[in-house]
Design a protein around this motif. Sequence first.
Motif, PDB file in Angstrom:
ATOM      1  N   PHE A 368       0.840  -1.204   0.000  1.00  0.00           N
ATOM      2  CA  PHE A 368       0.000   0.000   0.000  1.00  0.00           C
ATOM      3  C   PHE A 368       0.869   1.246   0.000  1.00  0.00           C
ATOM      4  CE2 PHE A 368      -1.830  -3.358   2.681  1.00  0.00           C
ATOM      5  CZ  PHE A 368      -2.952  -3.666   1.930  1.00  0.00           C
ATOM      6  N   ILE A 369       0.424   2.271  -0.713  1.00  0.00           N
ATOM      7  CA  ILE A 369       1.062   3.582  -0.574  1.00  0.00           C
ATOM      8  C   ILE A 369       0.367   4.273   0.592  1.00  0.00           C
ATOM      9  CG2 ILE A 369       1.359   5.853  -1.647  1.00  0.00           C
ATOM     10  CD1 ILE A 369       1.862   4.470  -4.273  1.00  0.00           C
ATOM     11  N   TYR A 370       1.155   4.885   1.456  1.00  0.00           N
ATOM     12  CA  TYR A 370       0.607   5.544   2.642  1.00  0.00           C
ATOM     13  C   TYR A 370      -0.499   6.529   2.251  1.00  0.00           C
ATOM     14  CZ  TYR A 370       0.044   8.825   6.422  1.00  0.00           C
ATOM     15  OH  TYR A 370      -0.517   9.623   7.374  1.00  0.00           O
ATOM     16  N   SER A 371      -1.592   6.466   2.995  1.00  0.00           N
ATOM     17  CA  SER A 371      -2.720   7.369   2.765  1.00  0.00           C
ATOM     18  C   SER A 371      -3.040   8.063   4.094  1.00  0.00           C
ATOM     19  CB  SER A 371      -3.908   6.527   2.282  1.00  0.00           C
ATOM     20  OG  SER A 371      -5.092   7.253   2.328  1.00  0.00           O
ATOM     21  N   PRO A 372      -2.939   9.400   4.147  1.00  0.00           N
ATOM     22  CA  PRO A 372      -3.182  10.078   5.425  1.00  0.00           C
ATOM     23  C   PRO A 372      -4.639   9.936   5.862  1.00  0.00           C
ATOM     24  CG  PRO A 372      -2.566  11.645   3.676  1.00  0.00           C
ATOM     25  CD  PRO A 372      -2.611  10.296   3.049  1.00  0.00           C
ATOM     26  N   ARG A 373      -4.836   9.554   7.102  1.00  0.00           N
ATOM     27  CA  ARG A 373      -6.186   9.417   7.658  1.00  0.00           C
ATOM     28  C   ARG A 373      -6.416  10.511   8.691  1.00  0.00           C
ATOM     29  NH1 ARG A 373      -9.678   7.326   5.512  1.00  0.00           N
ATOM     30  NH2 ARG A 373      -8.764   8.885   4.191  1.00  0.00           N
TER      31      ARG A 373
END
Length: 470
Positions: A368-373
């Motif tokens: 996964f590419i990091y996704s800001p939550r």
Amino acid sequence: MNENRKTPVISQEQLDQQYALCARVAEYWRSRGQSPVAYVETYGCQQNEADSERIRGLLSQCGYGFAQEAEGADVVIMNTCAIREHAEQRVFGNLGALTHTKRRHPGQKIFLCGCMAGQTVVTDRIKKSYPHVDGVFSTHHLWQLPELLYRVLTTGKRTFFIEDEAGSVAEGLPVRRDNNLKAWVSIMYGCNNFCTYCIVPYVRGRERSREPEEILAECRDLVAQGYKDITLLGQNVNSYGKDLGKGVDFADLLEQIAQIPGDFLIRFMTSHPRDAGPKLFDVMAKYPRIAKQLHLPVQCGNDRVLKAMNRHYDRAKYLELVRYAKEKMPGLVLTSDIIVGFPGETEQEFEDTLSLIEEVGYDALFTFIYSPRPGTPAAELPDPATKAEKNTWFDRLCALQNSISEKRHKAYIGTNCRVLIDGTDGDLLTARTEGGRLVRLAGSPDLIGQFRHVTITGSNTWSLIGDLNE
Ligand code: SAH
Ligand code: SF4
Ligand code: F3S
């Protein structure tokens, strides 16, 4: 009743009230001479698949049949995932499209549930901008679906069951399983780990374990019904039992399940490297009924980044775990999750992930590419690497893993494997090895549901080709 238990359990009386409401919903439709149908769409992980099976169980008890699409359905339920931004965007897109199905069938009731329903930003947006959605319930309120449905049907008012809670455990809800060979069994809910990138602890609440007796009874029942492949589910199965105060941990539970008589396999996910250890691997090695398969997400191979992720282990500890597990289980199939481009990760740090992957030699990876939550600590960190850089790293990672998977699959050629034949793909049968690898083979569909031995004759990056042994 277990006095030491810290987790609230929904009482039988509360559940009976819900079942009474199921009967009233069924009566609502009967009195109109109609047979209602429901459509449930599931996003995200196995935990959500398992929840959807309970949602269908409750809907079935309310008298609903099931449709394959939203068009024409009387109830549409979107069971959502919040793990990455892309997952949420898909749901909002598909939810928007439901304005059309509702226009064509004005009685249609639309509900959103699952992990997105645990976030106030989402529920506020639904309240404001998605007036065609009739109700929202977070994962903590799943057991109250009959009440929600009854209210919406009889009052026509939008209803939200979204109060934030630490969470509880509801036992004995009806389940409508999708498959008659493979079953999910949730052994615990929630997560206490608060990895800094992850939304799950915020939307699924604190860790709550089911009583071992309940889990064992469910597994015994599944085996008696002919299920062959049981997967125990939890965000971090290795912390099972900590809230029960009974001195039963995950390895103990697994051992008890492995002693149920019958011809079946048990798998489990997910294991957190912080809590997994020799006791678990020894139990896995001891029982043939426990699949020699381990999903042990490492996330990255660099100690600074692991610390910033709040993972509570370092590269050396992880590699030691893997060494022990492989020594105990020589044929072990090992998989992992990797996040590329955590805020502040440098190219050099990323290369530590590549070297770890090479060192371990995973059978497969989920990347996964990091996704800001929003709301998680990592989303506040500076994130200087560009999208293009992260994409390049991601491609390098996938290329490396593909070459490793291909090599590992090639090594199966000429070996003899026990597989569970589980379906068809075109003219061929599909099967899974005990380690969960996909095998295609020629044979009669009558074999579906049987454990058989095959000789592996070919392979590619994703799957194996086999011949049935007579
Ligand atoms: N409880 C499990 C995994 C749950 S989510 C565990 O601890 O391993 C599945 C995977 O999604 C995680 O392992 C992680 O690799 C990925 N993930 C979680 N949050 C993410 C985020 N914000 N961006 C990208 N990937 C994420
Ligand atoms: Fe998320 Fe970490 Fe919990 Fe897994 S262990 S669900 S990655 S917080
Ligand atoms: Fe998604 Fe919730 Fe699972 S956020 S990955 S569906 S626990």
